[in-house]
Design an enzyme around this catalytic site. Sequence first.
Site, PDB file in Angstrom:
ATOM      1  N   MET A   1       0.836  -1.200   0.000  1.00 36.35           N
ATOM      2  CA  MET A   1       0.000   0.000   0.000  1.00 36.35           C
ATOM      3  C   MET A   1       0.877   1.258   0.000  1.00 36.35           C
ATOM      4  O   MET A   1       1.908   1.317   0.642  1.00 36.35           O
ATOM      5  CB  MET A   1      -0.882   0.034   1.264  1.00 36.35           C
ATOM      6  CG  MET A   1      -2.014  -0.953   1.244  1.00 36.35           C
ATOM      7  SD  MET A   1      -3.338  -0.468   0.130  1.00 36.35           S
ATOM      8  CE  MET A   1      -4.274   0.661   1.181  1.00 36.35           C
ATOM      9  N   CYS A   2       0.406   2.240  -0.679  1.00 36.95           N
ATOM     10  CA  CYS A   2       1.102   3.522  -0.688  1.00 36.95           C
ATOM     11  C   CYS A   2       0.614   4.348   0.493  1.00 36.95           C
ATOM     12  O   CYS A   2      -0.306   3.966   1.200  1.00 36.95           O
ATOM     13  CB  CYS A   2       0.808   4.271  -1.973  1.00 36.95           C
ATOM     14  SG  CYS A   2       1.110   3.275  -3.447  1.00 36.95           S
ATOM     15  N   GLU A   3       1.258   5.487   0.690  1.00 41.97           N
ATOM     16  CA  GLU A   3       0.846   6.387   1.766  1.00 41.97           C
ATOM     17  C   GLU A   3       0.484   7.744   1.185  1.00 41.97           C
ATOM     18  O   GLU A   3       1.152   8.234   0.270  1.00 41.97           O
ATOM     19  CB  GLU A   3       2.001   6.583   2.759  1.00 41.97           C
ATOM     20  CG  GLU A   3       2.457   5.317   3.447  1.00 41.97           C
ATOM     21  CD  GLU A   3       1.793   5.103   4.810  1.00 41.97           C
ATOM     22  OE1 GLU A   3       1.254   6.087   5.371  1.00 41.97           O
ATOM     23  OE2 GLU A   3       1.823   3.973   5.302  1.00 41.97           O
TER      24      GLU A   3
END
Lengths: 265, 265
Positions: free
Chosen positions: B1-3
């Site tokens: 997952m990206c932030e």
Amino acid sequence: MCELLGMSANVPTDICFSFTGFLHRGGGTGPHRDGWGIAFYEAGGYRDFRDPHPSVRSPIARLICDYPIKSHIALSHIRQANVGEVRLANTHPFTREMWGRTWCYAHNGQLEGWQALPLSYYRSVGDTDSEHAFCWLLGELRSRFPAAPSQEEEQREGFWRLLHLLCEQLRGMGVFNLLLADGEYLYTYCSTKLAHITRRAPFGKAELSDAELTVNFAEHTTPDDIVSVVATEPLTSNEDWVRMVPGELLVWQHGKIQARFLDEA
Amino acid sequence: MCELLGMSANVPTDICFSFTGFLHRGGGTGPHRDGWGIAFYEAGGYRDFRDPHPSVRSPIARLICDYPIKSHIALSHIRQANVGEVRLANTHPFTREMWGRTWCYAHNGQLEGWQALPLSYYRSVGDTDSEHAFCWLLGELRSRFPAAPSQEEEQREGFWRLLHLLCEQLRGMGVFNLLLADGEYLYTYCSTKLAHITRRAPFGKAELSDAELTVNFAEHTTPDDIVSVVATEPLTSNEDWVRMVPGELLVWQHGKIQARFLDEA
């Protein structure tokens, strides 16, 4: 007058040396205190750095000198504002996406009656003649070429001829020196002032005109490298730059001139 | 997952404190080593800084921490690649011009069947699901709103409702947490994970969760300042963040929530 700097190379090349001389014109040796920007095409991607402050004191400009970003095409602009106030939205280069490519544009000069140029796909974010002309130019290209021209000689030529024609039209409205790129090609168009140099083996030394710096390109290159630099004024004092003529469009790829179009008047 | 990290403020505010914690997630405390980017809206202008390298070791990221850029809206993204290789063209945020405004977009999540979303005005430069979804989203908005909605309540609401509907459609295709901005508004849409906090007088101290840093906002603000921060996960350990719910769209302006749309299912 603003200052333009462009580079086309056949290998990813940093522009630190040229940029170091160039940025001294932004409030150092030149009067161009109204912002600057630089754009890089790297491995199919694009990024730019823009700052509405004088380049010579900009920490972002210092970073660009110290952090060598290697690209096939780079272009830079130092602004001396005439139309449009000094702010980020008026700071070159300008970009728009067309055909899934990032088009990047910087202009030196001043146009009259530019407000009358009709816009279609693209609108200005700021309020300069330069950005308006870019939006018009790209809109005209897109309306005639809804998709990218194929690599066939005839298609490609047709696209370049149209670009030349549009540039000539803009030259008729004032001064229009142009750098334009799409990641594959660098286009340089001369209205009044642009000069270029191509460096290839055997590489020698070059001395900046605007800062005390000499580089021996032989130490930084391989024998197959071809690197061309285009600028408003020659950046080095010991090399022979070629001055473009008014109405001339050059199409650069991999450091070499792929096509040349001249004023037919 | 990206932030994801976003900010909306009623006065030009730097994002250095939040960004310092945030960037530690880019290869420091987090696994997000595949590039990062940050965008600022300043006085009607826009600029972004993007780097395909881990943020925690990026000289450009260090510059952003040390050189306080003050803006009303900022948004940032740290990438952990799933669709599309690690390269500049796939590095968020993505931008396109619509109605003479620069729209900026960052996405966290992953979509299925995104290739089938039809594109019109805007095309992808890279090859991620994220950028494709952005081009589709903006194209849909533009085809229904060829010009910017007026500031009339009804027009504006209609535009926001359409945006919410399109976000819901994308959420149906996978995970779609979104930050979107046009210089006037910041839009945040939650598919699975987003939290926000609004800071206003009386300001207190905040402690970063990801780095050893405390700031006393009272020393850096005036009593009228309102600054809201939105992030994938709360960035501080001693404040009460509000978690958004799946299907929720928030419209931020000047640090405050102007409108809220919820999943109506």
